[in-house]
Design an enzyme around this catalytic site. Structure first.
Site, PDB file in Angstrom:
ATOM      1  N   LYS A 285       0.920  -1.118   0.040  1.00 23.08           N
ATOM      2  CA  LYS A 285      -0.210   0.168   0.093  1.00 23.08           C
ATOM      3  C   LYS A 285       0.937   1.264  -0.067  1.00 23.08           C
ATOM      4  O   LYS A 285       0.571   2.246  -0.611  1.00 23.08           O
ATOM      5  CB  LYS A 285      -1.029   0.146   1.050  1.00 23.08           C
TER       6      LYS A 285
ATOM      7  N   GLY B  36      -0.232  -9.770  18.968  1.00 22.30           N
ATOM      8  CA  GLY B  36       0.351  -9.704  17.729  1.00 22.30           C
ATOM      9  C   GLY B  36      -0.605  -9.184  16.600  1.00 22.30           C
ATOM     10  O   GLY B  36      -0.185  -8.916  15.665  1.00 22.30           O
TER      11      GLY B  36
ATOM     12  N   LYS C 207      -4.515   3.541   2.429  1.00 25.38           N
ATOM     13  CA  LYS C 207      -5.283   2.715   1.759  1.00 25.38           C
ATOM     14  C   LYS C 207      -6.341   3.563   1.103  1.00 25.38           C
ATOM     15  O   LYS C 207      -7.014   3.401   0.110  1.00 25.38           O
ATOM     16  CB  LYS C 207      -5.961   1.732   2.815  1.00 25.38           C
TER      17      LYS C 207
END
Ligand code: NAP
Length: 431
Positions: free
Chosen positions: A110, A192, A210
């Site tokens: 991106k 995570g 994005k």
């Protein structure tokens, strides 16, 4: 069964990390199925990494791994290149070299597209090859192909996305478990979902990249990450979340790209979303993109916006497309990308939530309401809570110009009766 192209399509992959490794595995385990359904036989023949010593999550035949990424992209023995190393350089140089050598490129990057996309699209057009990037916006969720192909004839008016799983996870925990921002972030890091340095996610930079890509494809114009106004979620408090719930809203970090009066406005900020809106039900680390078009009405794409395997699935879809197009001698195009007429954030109209700590004495409400009125910001609802030092006014406004709301806030700061403006949040779906 389709006739399979006699020669395998030789794939070179840049990167063998979270996405690269599962992609290589998917290609290997699904090769026969893909060949019989789609007529192309994919074969990963070279994989470039930084370190040959690192253990890999996928078994690779001897001689496949290399550290010579520049050699891979111009190797005449490679037909299609997949870029999964991330960042701008050397990804940009490598992608350009591959495109100029006439090789289709698939990328999930991106940052690359939101900063230098126009240069790459031009290079792909000049060579007549594919540059596909489904994984760059929605991870495993098909977003780009629906916007570019299925909705090619649609006049899209607005795209509103929850495009960052980390922040959506944090806001979901704050909403459902009543924990603070810091506690929810700590949990996301332990699980995570958030990086040790969470800046790119929590400050909205990832969502802004994005949003720029979505705006470019939805509206056919060049929008870069720097064109996007963005605010993150670090200032959201449990009090905001509780007020939102009480008033029938959920707080979400939104990426919004809209076309108004021929101008394109792109922004990322937290907002209150009505509990009945489809985006309000997007929980945990899930993502969704809500599209509004003149003819199609409303539609929503929902799923896993990140994660190695879902993202690898989107990359594989692009890889198959590129291989099929190559066999046919065709390629996909994003179409002509014109210069965007960008709409200033000052002109954006939205309803707002304002939470003020005020003095508990007669005339305060009239003074505060007077400031709203002077700037043409009309009040939709107001609640008064607490007494003495705890006195607080909570307002939801009707849709108002951003510049007028900011002027209201500046004046409220100067009002004696207002001790503190504890929060201001935009509210969507109530215009
Ligand atoms: N992870 C996701 O959920 C997700 C979702 C959507 C999009 N993406 C995008 O997918 C891309 C890859 O992400 P990832 O999570 O797979 O990253 P990652 O786990 O950090 O893997 C990056 C890989 O690139 C290799 N690499 C880095 N620099 C290189 C260089 N100069 N030359 C050759 N190889 C190099 C690394 O080699 P070593 O292993 O030797 O260090 C590693 O194998 C990024 O653009 C990311 O934004 C990821």
């Amino acid at each position: 069964m389709l006739p399979v192209t006699p020669e395998p399509v030789r794939v070179g992959v840049l990167g063998c990390g979270n996405v690269g490794a599962p992609l290589i595995d998917l290609v290997r385990t699904r090769v026969d199925e893909i060949a019989s359904r789609l007529g192309v036989r994919l074969e990963v023949t070279r994989v470039a990494v930084r370190s040959l010593a690192k253990e890999r999550a996928v078994d690779l035949p001897a001689g496949v791994l290399t550290t010579d990424a520049a050699g891979l992209v111009t190797d005449p023995g490679i037909d299609v290149v997949v870029e999964l190393i991330g960042g701008i350089e050397p990804a940009r140089e490598l992608t350009l070299a591959a495109l100029r050598a006439g090789k289709p490129v698939i990328t999930g990057n991106k940052e690359l597209l939101a900063n230098v996309g126009a240069e790459l699209f031009a290079a792909a057009e000049a060579s007549g090859v594919d540059l596909l990037f489904e994984a760059a916006v929605g991870g495993g969720i098909p977003v780009i192909r629906p916007l570019r192909e299925s909705l090619a004839g649609e006049r899209i008016t607005r795209v509103t996305g929850i495009v960052n799983g980390t922040t959506n996870y944090i806001l979901t925990r704050m909403t459902e478990d009543g924990v603070s921002y810091g506690e929810a972030l700590g949990e996301a890091q332990r699980l995570g979902y958030a990086e040790r340095d969470p800046t790119a996610d929590v400050e909205g930079h990832d969502a802004a990249a994005k949003a720029a890509i979505i705006a470019s494809i939805a509206f056919g114009c060049r929008v870069v990450a720097g064109d996007v106004t963005n605010e993150g979620i670090a200032g959201i408090t449990p009090v905001d979340i509780a007020y939102a719930a009480k008033m029938g809203y959920v707080v979400k970090l939104l990426a919004i790209a809209e076309r108004v009066e021929g101008e394109v406005g792109v922004r990322v900020h937290p907002a209150m979303v009505p509990a009945a809106h489809p985006l309000a039900s997007v929980r945990d680390s899930f993502n969704a993109v809500f599209v509004e078009g003149e003819a199609v009405g409303e539609l929503m794409l929902y799923g896993r916006g990140a994660g190695g395997l879902p993202t690898a699935s989107a990359v594989l879809g692009d890889l198959i497309d590129a291989a099929v197009n190559r066999a046919k001698g065709s390629h996909a195009t994003v179409g002509a990308l014109g210069k965007a007429r960008l709409r200033s954030i000052d002109e954006v109209c939205s309803a707002h939530y304002l939470n003020l700590d005020v003095a508990d004495r007669p005339g305060v409400l009239a003074a505060v309401a007077g400031v709203f009125g002077r700037h043409d910001v009309s009040i939709r609802s107001m609640e008064q809570e607490g007494l003495g030092d705890e006195a607080r006014l909570v307002f939801i406004t009707h849709a108002a110009r951003e510049a007028d709301v900011q002027a209201t806030i500046r004046d409220l700061h100067h009002l004696d009766a207002v001790d503190r403006i504890t929060s201001v949040l935009r509210v969507i779906g109530t215009e």
